[in-house]
Write a protein that holds these residues in place. Structure first.
Motif, PDB file in Angstrom:
ATOM      1  N   THR A   2       0.861  -1.194   0.000  1.00 12.80           N
ATOM      2  CA  THR A   2       0.000   0.000   0.000  1.00 12.80           C
ATOM      3  C   THR A   2       0.893   1.238   0.000  1.00 12.80           C
ATOM      4  OG1 THR A   2      -0.044   0.173   2.416  1.00 12.80           O
ATOM      5  CG2 THR A   2      -1.764  -1.187   1.378  1.00 12.80           C
ATOM      6  N   PHE A   3       0.315   2.386  -0.383  1.00 15.56           N
ATOM      7  CA  PHE A   3       1.103   3.628  -0.393  1.00 15.56           C
ATOM      8  C   PHE A   3       1.557   3.970   1.033  1.00 15.56           C
ATOM      9  CE2 PHE A   3       1.584   8.359  -1.215  1.00 15.56           C
ATOM     10  CZ  PHE A   3       2.721   8.216  -1.974  1.00 15.56           C
ATOM     11  N   ALA A   4       0.723   3.643   2.027  1.00 13.64           N
ATOM     12  CA  ALA A   4       1.103   3.870   3.431  1.00 13.64           C
ATOM     13  C   ALA A   4       2.375   3.084   3.764  1.00 13.64           C
ATOM     14  CB  ALA A   4      -0.033   3.451   4.362  1.00 13.64           C
ATOM     15  N   GLU A   5       2.446   1.837   3.300  1.00 14.78           N
ATOM     16  CA  GLU A   5       3.633   1.007   3.573  1.00 14.78           C
ATOM     17  C   GLU A   5       4.865   1.540   2.854  1.00 14.78           C
ATOM     18  OE1 GLU A   5       1.779  -3.429   4.312  1.00 14.78           O
ATOM     19  OE2 GLU A   5       1.673  -2.607   2.280  1.00 14.78           O
ATOM     20  N   VAL A   6       4.647   2.051   1.625  1.00 15.45           N
ATOM     21  CA  VAL A   6       5.768   2.617   0.860  1.00 15.45           C
ATOM     22  C   VAL A   6       6.340   3.831   1.600  1.00 15.45           C
ATOM     23  CG1 VAL A   6       6.403   3.805  -1.292  1.00 15.45           C
ATOM     24  CG2 VAL A   6       4.965   1.757  -1.374  1.00 15.45           C
ATOM     25  N   LEU A   7       5.454   4.745   2.038  1.00 14.76           N
ATOM     26  CA  LEU A   7       5.919   5.937   2.765  1.00 14.76           C
ATOM     27  C   LEU A   7       6.633   5.546   4.056  1.00 14.76           C
ATOM     28  CD1 LEU A   7       2.924   8.452   2.372  1.00 14.76           C
ATOM     29  CD2 LEU A   7       5.073   8.436   1.119  1.00 14.76           C
ATOM     30  N   GLU A   8       6.100   4.536   4.715  1.00 13.09           N
ATOM     31  CA  GLU A   8       6.691   4.062   5.975  1.00 13.09           C
ATOM     32  C   GLU A   8       8.123   3.573   5.735  1.00 13.09           C
ATOM     33  OE1 GLU A   8       6.361   3.910   9.921  1.00 13.09           O
ATOM     34  OE2 GLU A   8       4.665   4.485   8.666  1.00 13.09           O
ATOM     35  N   ARG A   9       8.352   2.946   4.564  1.00  9.37           N
ATOM     36  CA  ARG A   9       9.674   2.358   4.279  1.00  9.37           C
ATOM     37  C   ARG A   9      10.686   3.368   3.738  1.00  9.37           C
ATOM     38  NH1 ARG A   9       8.976  -3.772   1.925  1.00  9.37           N
ATOM     39  NH2 ARG A   9       7.220  -4.397   3.244  1.00  9.37           N
ATOM     40  N   CYS A  10      10.217   4.375   2.996  1.00 11.55           N
ATOM     41  CA  CYS A  10      11.221   5.234   2.352  1.00 11.55           C
ATOM     42  C   CYS A  10      11.023   6.724   2.564  1.00 11.55           C
ATOM     43  CB  CYS A  10      11.308   4.923   0.855  1.00 11.55           C
ATOM     44  SG  CYS A  10       9.811   5.273  -0.064  1.00 11.55           S
ATOM     45  N   GLY A  11       9.962   7.129   3.267  1.00  6.79           N
ATOM     46  CA  GLY A  11       9.735   8.557   3.483  1.00  6.79           C
ATOM     47  C   GLY A  11      10.408   9.063   4.748  1.00  6.79           C
ATOM     48  N   LYS A  12      10.416  10.371   4.893  1.00  3.26           N
ATOM     49  CA  LYS A  12      10.935  11.008   6.107  1.00  3.26           C
ATOM     50  C   LYS A  12       9.824  11.849   6.721  1.00  3.26           C
ATOM     51  CE  LYS A  12      15.773  11.312   4.633  1.00  3.26           C
ATOM     52  NZ  LYS A  12      16.241  10.318   5.600  1.00  3.26           N
ATOM     53  N   LEU A  13       9.832  11.945   8.058  1.00  2.87           N
ATOM     54  CA  LEU A  13       8.836  12.729   8.773  1.00  2.87           C
ATOM     55  C   LEU A  13       9.027  14.213   8.450  1.00  2.87           C
ATOM     56  CD1 LEU A  13       6.781  11.562  10.841  1.00  2.87           C
ATOM     57  CD2 LEU A  13       8.253  12.474  12.638  1.00  2.87           C
TER      58      LEU A  13
END
Length: 403
Positions: A156-167
């Motif tokens: 899911t996009f949520a999982e993608v952000l969790e893995r490679c995004g920054k707060l």
């Protein structure tokens, strides 16, 4: 009565020295200072005192939105970095909750840093076990539409952000992310992913404070308003009529409306300006469906000036009951609406009887909201805070405002 459209933002300025901005959170959340303002009188407390200071039989309403890791740092083939900041979803869903569950690909409205260096083509971001690709679809006023595709597509996009995004820390902190920020820039009750800024009034709450609330028989309820980057948008217009208020996504459940109706004459106190905007928006949504019982779900929104243009506003009970009845007719367990409400001097509060909030930036719409609640006394409150070593903004201290 004050006409909020004619307010000049220069009248909501105060001197905020750089050293008064809290750059880091305190070691313990609930050890922040709490300034109590009650009917014109002020007193200094610690946040752990909050449960005893609230009016008896209050209902405290929290915003349970969760900050997503919306900053993405992509590498160009030449080695340069392009920063993409996700603002809000566009396709296939505009609703944040649904967009977060999207798999394979999606389109978001985004800010792009170093855009001039991104000449053409797509940029890629490798993450543990996968790859995220971004391509520009269109440029609009102040932002871009970015199409994201990723592998493995079942994420899911949520999982993608969790893995490679920054707060995304607030811009005024002007520092790099620390490991601490991942827990401290979320409330302990954060639950619904979708905000790009924290509802910071809630950052002071701990299990210890929650337990004390139960002991004092202070009831609690939760709503969801996904805080957008617009919360940091400076007011550049000279008068408020020329300032376009940012829109934010609001989620309403039947149990929340039922709980608010049970509260009747007893105090409802929001935790934070986002909770206050949400609660007051519920009232105006109710007023709207009272007038238009067959209003399509897609038109469920509160415009910037609606609150000041309604001729015969209903009672709070009638408005909330109408919204509940509308949900029944729509066979909906929850409603998704957007709100652009601006709460400024001249506003009449329909639901809220006080506010738990931090100390806000000069010349901000949040300061207008505080002034709407306690009038010109906002100056006394802020002067007291400055003279008594209170810490300001997102990681700063707190206040309980009871007009």
């Amino acid at each position: 009565m004050t006409d909020p459209k004619k307010l000049a933002i220069k009248d909501f300025v105060y001197e905020l020295p750089e050293e008064r901005i809290a750059k880091f959170p305190l070691p313990e959340r609930d050890q922040s200072k709490l300034l109590l303002y009650r009917q014109g009188q002020m007193a200094d407390h610690t946040f752990t005192d909050l449960p005893q200071l609230l009016p008896p039989r209050s209902l405290l309403v929290f915003n349970d939105t969760k900050v997503v890791q919306a900053r993405l740092l992509f590498q160009k083939e030449t080695g340069g970095t392009v920063e993409i900041f996700c603002l809000e979803p566009v396709a296939p869903y505009q609703e944040v909750q649904l967009a977060m569950q999207q798999t394979g690909n999606c389109v978001w409205k985004c800010l792009v840093g170093n855009n001039k260096r991104w000449k053409s083509g797509s940029v890629k971001l490798r993450f543990d076990g996968g790859m995220l690709t971004a391509e520009r679809k269109a440029q609009q006023e102040g932002h871009f539409l970015i199409r994201f595709t990723w592998e493995p597509a079942e994420l899911t996009f949520a999982e993608v952000l969790e893995r490679c995004g920054k707060l995304p820390l607030p811009p005024y902190l002007n520092r790099d992310l620390t490991p601490d920020d991942h827990t401290r820039y979320q409330t302990i009750y954060a639950n619904q992913q979708g905000a790009v800024a924290a509802p910071t009034a809630g950052l002071h709450f701990t299990e210890r404070v929650m337990e004390k609330l139960r002991e004092q028989q202070i009831a609690t309820a939760y709503l969801t308003l996904h805080v957008g980057a617009g919360t940091f948008k400076p007011v550049k217009a000279e008068v408020m009529e020329e300032h376009e208020m940012h829109a934010e996504q609001l989620y309403i459940t039947k149990p929340l409306l039922q709980r608010l109706l049970l509260q009747e004459e007893k105090p409802i106190i929001p935790v934070g300006t986002t909770s206050m905007r949400s609660l007051e928006s519920l009232y105006w949504l109710g007023a709207k469906v009272l007038e238009q019982p067959e209003l399509p779900l897609k038109d469920l929104s509160v415009s910037q000036w609606q609150a000041y243009e309604t001729v015969a506003p209903p009672t709070a009970t009638d408005a909330l009951s109408a919204l509940l009845a509308y949900m029944e007719r729509q066979h909906a367990n929850y409603l998704h609406a957007s709100t652009q409400i601006i709460i400024a001097p001249g506003y009449t509060f329909r639901i809220c009887k006080g506010l738990v909030t931090n100390f806000h930036q000069p010349e901000s719409t949040l300061l207008l909201l505080v002034s709407a609640l306690i009038g010109e006394d906002w100056r006394k409150v802020y002067q007291h805070a400055l003279e008594n070593d209170y810490r300001f903004l997102s990681y700063g201290d707190s206040s309980l405002l009871l007009p």
